[in-house]
Design a protein around this motif. Structure first.
Motif, short mmCIF file in Angstrom:
data_model
loop_
_atom_site.label_atom_id
_atom_site.label_comp_id
_atom_site.label_asym_id
_atom_site.label_seq_id
_atom_site.Cartn_x
_atom_site.Cartn_y
_atom_site.Cartn_z
N GLU A 168 0.87 -1.33 -0.05
CA GLU A 168 -0.06 -0.05 0.07
C GLU A 168 1.08 1.45 -0.21
OE1 GLU A 168 -3.00 0.52 -0.55
OE2 GLU A 168 -2.93 2.56 0.20
N ASN A 219 0.70 3.92 -2.93
CA ASN A 219 0.52 5.40 -2.66
C ASN A 219 1.54 6.11 -3.06
OD1 ASN A 219 -1.90 5.09 -1.51
ND2 ASN A 219 -1.44 5.36 0.34
N ILE A 220 2.92 5.76 -3.16
CA ILE A 220 3.92 6.60 -3.65
C ILE A 220 3.82 6.84 -5.18
CG2 ILE A 220 6.42 6.43 -3.97
CD1 ILE A 220 6.77 5.44 -1.05
N LYS A 251 1.01 6.53 -6.90
CA LYS A 251 0.12 7.23 -7.29
C LYS A 251 0.15 8.80 -7.06
CE LYS A 251 -3.33 4.77 -5.35
NZ LYS A 251 -4.47 4.53 -4.81
N TYR A 252 0.82 9.26 -5.91
CA TYR A 252 0.78 10.59 -5.21
C TYR A 252 2.03 11.05 -5.16
CZ TYR A 252 -4.02 8.63 -4.30
OH TYR A 252 -5.32 7.94 -4.39
N ALA A 253 3.11 10.59 -4.89
CA ALA A 253 4.34 11.05 -4.14
C ALA A 253 4.98 11.90 -5.32
CB ALA A 253 5.32 10.12 -3.51
N LYS A 299 7.12 14.63 -2.76
CA LYS A 299 6.56 15.88 -2.28
C LYS A 299 6.29 16.03 -0.90
CE LYS A 299 1.61 15.19 -3.67
NZ LYS A 299 0.73 15.72 -4.50
N PHE A 302 4.78 13.51 2.46
CA PHE A 302 3.11 13.54 2.81
C PHE A 302 3.05 13.15 4.56
CE2 PHE A 302 -0.12 10.47 3.23
CZ PHE A 302 -1.18 11.13 3.33
N HIS A 316 -4.23 14.71 4.81
CA HIS A 316 -5.30 14.22 4.07
C HIS A 316 -6.51 14.33 5.00
CE1 HIS A 316 -7.87 11.52 1.92
NE2 HIS A 316 -8.08 10.74 2.97
N GLU A 325 -12.05 15.03 1.62
CA GLU A 325 -11.65 14.95 0.44
C GLU A 325 -11.96 13.84 -0.57
OE1 GLU A 325 -7.17 14.96 -0.01
OE2 GLU A 325 -7.11 16.39 1.57
N ARG A 326 -12.07 12.68 -0.26
CA ARG A 326 -12.32 11.41 -0.94
C ARG A 326 -12.29 10.12 0.08
NH1 ARG A 326 -10.30 8.18 -4.73
NH2 ARG A 326 -7.98 8.37 -4.15
N SER A 346 -11.07 6.88 1.30
CA SER A 346 -10.12 5.97 0.94
C SER A 346 -9.89 4.98 2.18
CB SER A 346 -8.92 6.63 0.89
OG SER A 346 -8.61 7.34 2.01
N LEU A 347 -9.38 3.92 1.89
CA LEU A 347 -9.19 2.70 2.80
C LEU A 347 -7.79 2.70 3.18
CD1 LEU A 347 -11.69 0.00 1.54
CD2 LEU A 347 -11.74 1.29 3.84
N GLY A 348 -6.89 2.92 2.16
CA GLY A 348 -5.31 2.47 2.28
C GLY A 348 -4.75 2.87 3.85
N LEU A 349 -4.94 4.32 3.97
CA LEU A 349 -4.12 4.55 5.14
C LEU A 349 -4.84 3.82 6.38
CD1 LEU A 349 -4.03 8.42 4.64
CD2 LEU A 349 -2.04 6.62 4.54
N1 LIG Z 1 3.02 9.20 -0.51
C1 LIG Z 1 1.77 9.74 -0.78
N2 LIG Z 1 2.18 11.12 -1.03
C2 LIG Z 1 1.45 12.00 -1.19
N3 LIG Z 1 -0.09 11.86 -0.98
C3 LIG Z 1 -0.30 10.97 -0.36
C4 LIG Z 1 0.63 9.61 -0.02
N4 LIG Z 1 0.18 8.65 0.27
C5 LIG Z 1 -1.28 8.89 0.56
N5 LIG Z 1 -1.51 10.33 0.04
C6 LIG Z 1 -2.66 11.00 0.14
O1 LIG Z 1 -3.65 10.44 1.17
C7 LIG Z 1 -4.67 10.19 0.54
C8 LIG Z 1 -5.27 8.62 1.24
O2 LIG Z 1 -4.50 7.72 0.87
P1 LIG Z 1 -5.09 6.33 0.91
O3 LIG Z 1 -4.17 5.27 0.62
O4 LIG Z 1 -6.13 6.01 2.30
O5 LIG Z 1 -6.07 6.37 -0.42
P2 LIG Z 1 -6.22 5.91 -1.96
O6 LIG Z 1 -4.60 5.62 -1.93
O7 LIG Z 1 -6.57 7.22 -2.46
O8 LIG Z 1 -7.32 4.91 -1.84
P3 LIG Z 1 -7.05 3.49 -1.70
O9 LIG Z 1 -5.81 3.16 -0.86
O10 LIG Z 1 -8.33 3.33 -0.78
O11 LIG Z 1 -7.22 2.75 -3.04
C9 LIG Z 1 -4.52 9.97 -0.93
O12 LIG Z 1 -5.85 10.26 -1.81
C10 LIG Z 1 -3.46 10.85 -1.14
O13 LIG Z 1 -4.19 12.26 -1.43
#
Ligand SMILES: Nc1ncnc2c1ncn2[C@@H]1O[C@H](COP(=O)(O)OP(=O)(O)OP(=O)(O)O)[C@@H](O)[C@H]1O
Ligand SMILES: [Mg+2]
Length: 258
Positions: free
Chosen positions: A175, A179-180, A182-184, A209, A211, A216, A220-221, A223-226
Motif C-alpha cells: 500500500e 500510494n507513492i 500514485k501520489y508522491a 513531495k 506527506f 489528508h 476529500e475522498r 479511502s481505505l489505504g491509510l
Molecule cells: N505517499 C503519498 N504522497 C502524497 N500523498 C499521499 C501519499 N499517500 C497517501 N497520500 C494522500 O492520502 C490520501 C489517502 O490515501 P489512501 O491510501 O488512504 O487512499 P487512496 O490511495 O486514494 O485510495 P485506496 O488506498 O483506498 O485505494 C490519498 O488520496 C492521497 O491524497
C-alpha cells in the motif's frame, strides 16, 4: 416569654439558613457528581464505539484476505493452467509459423500477467520463502514495470518472523508503494528491512513531495489505504510513523517488537 420567642425565631432563622446552605451545597455536589458520571459514561461509549469500528475494520481486512486467497488460487490453478495447456497445443495447430509465434507471444504475456496478479493477491513467495525474498521480488517487478528507481537494503539475518507479522508488513509495504506511485511524484524509493530475533523494523523513504496522514482529510475522498495500514499494524501490536524529510519526500517507519 418574648425573649423565649426571640431566641426561637433567631434559632429558626439560623437553622433555616444553614439548612438552605446545606441543601444548596447538596444540589451542587449532586450536579457535580452527576456531570462527572455523564462525562465518564460518554467517554466509555466513545471508547466502545472506537473498539467496535476497529473490530469492523479487522473483520473487513480478514475477509478480504480470505477472498483474495480464493481468487488468487483460482486464477493461478484454473486460468493459469488453462492458458499453459493452450500454449502447449499451439505447435499442433494448422496455422503458419508466423501466426504460431504471435499466438505464443500473446499467450506468454497473458500467463505472465495472470501470474503477477495472482502473486499480488496471494504472495505465495511470502509464505514459502519469507518477507525478505518477497520484498526483493516486489522491488524487482516494480523496477521492471515503472520509471521509479526502487532499492532495498536488508539488515540482520534472513530470519522468519510470525506469519501474521510478515503478512502485515508485506501488505503495508504494497500500500505504501502504491500510494507513492500514485501520489508522491518521487523518482527514488528506498526500503530498509531489519529483522532481529525480537523485532522487525522497516523504513520506506522516497524523494517525492512529502506527506503525513494529517495532510489528508477524510472529506476529500473516501479511502481505505491509510486506515487499513494502521489497522494491520495495530493488529500485530506494532507502531507506524510518518515523517516529512527536511530536503524532500517522506519517511515511514514501521516497528514491531515481540
Ligand atoms: N505517499 C503519498 N504522497 C502524497 N500523498 C499521499 C501519499 N499517500 C497517501 N497520500 C494522500 O492520502 C490520501 C489517502 O490515501 P489512501 O491510501 O488512504 O487512499 P487512496 O490511495 O486514494 O485510495 P485506496 O488506498 O483506498 O485505494 C490519498 O488520496 C492521497 O491524497
Ligand atoms: Mg492507497
Amino acid at each position: 416569654m418574648d425573649g423565649q420567642q426571640g431566641v426561637d425565631l433567631g434559632t429558626i432563622v439560623i437553622f433555616g439558613t444553614m439548612g438552605m446552605i446545606i441543601l444548596a451545597m447538596g444540589v451542587i455536589v449532586f450536579f457535580f457528581i452527576y456531570q462527572q458520571r455523564m462525562v465518564a459514561k460518554q467517554n466509555e461509549l466513545a471508547i466502545q464505539e472506537l473498539e467496535h469500528q476497529k473490530s469492523l475494520i479487522h473483520a473487513v481486512i480478514q475477509t478480504r484476505e480470505i477472498e483474495q486467497r480464493r481468487i488468487a488460487l483460482e486464477l493461478h490453478d484454473d486460468v493459469g493452467s488453462t492458458l499453459t495447456a493452450i500454449k502447449f497445443s499451439v505447435p499442433q495447430l494448422t496455422i503458419s509459423a508466423e501466426e504460431k509465434e504471435q499466438l505464443s507471444t500473446n499467450l506468454n504475456n497473458a500467463i505472465q500477467k495472470v501470474r503477477r496478479i495472482s502473486n499480488d493477491l496471494l504472495p505465495s513467495i511470502l509464505e514459502e520463502l519469507g518477507l525478505q525474498t518477497a520484498v526483493r521480488n516486489l522491488i524487482k517487478n516494480l523496477n521492471e514495470n515503472t520509471s521509479i528507481e526502487f532499492s532495498a537494503e536488508f539488515g540482520g539475518e534472513e530470519r522468519r518472523q510470525p506469519k501474521e507479522v510478515e503478512l502485515a508488513y508485506y501488505r503495508v509495504l504494497q500500500e505504501l508503494l502504491n500510494n507513492i506511485l500514485k501520489y508522491a511524484e518521487a523518482t527514488k524509493v528506498e526500503i530498509v528491512l531489519a529483522s532481529e530475533p525480537l523485532s522487525l523494523h522497516m523504513v520506506v523513504s522516497d524523494n517525492g513531495k512529502g506527506f503525513v496522514p494529517s495532510d489528508h482529510t477524510e472529506r476529500e475522498r473516501p479511502s481505505l489505504g491509510l486506515r487499513n495500514m494502521e489497522s494491520r499494524i495495530q493488529q500485530i501490536h506494532g507502531n507506524m510513523r510518518y515523517e516529512k524529510l527536511p530536503a524532500a519526500g517522506t519517511k515511514v517507519t514501521v516497528v514491531w517488537k515481540k
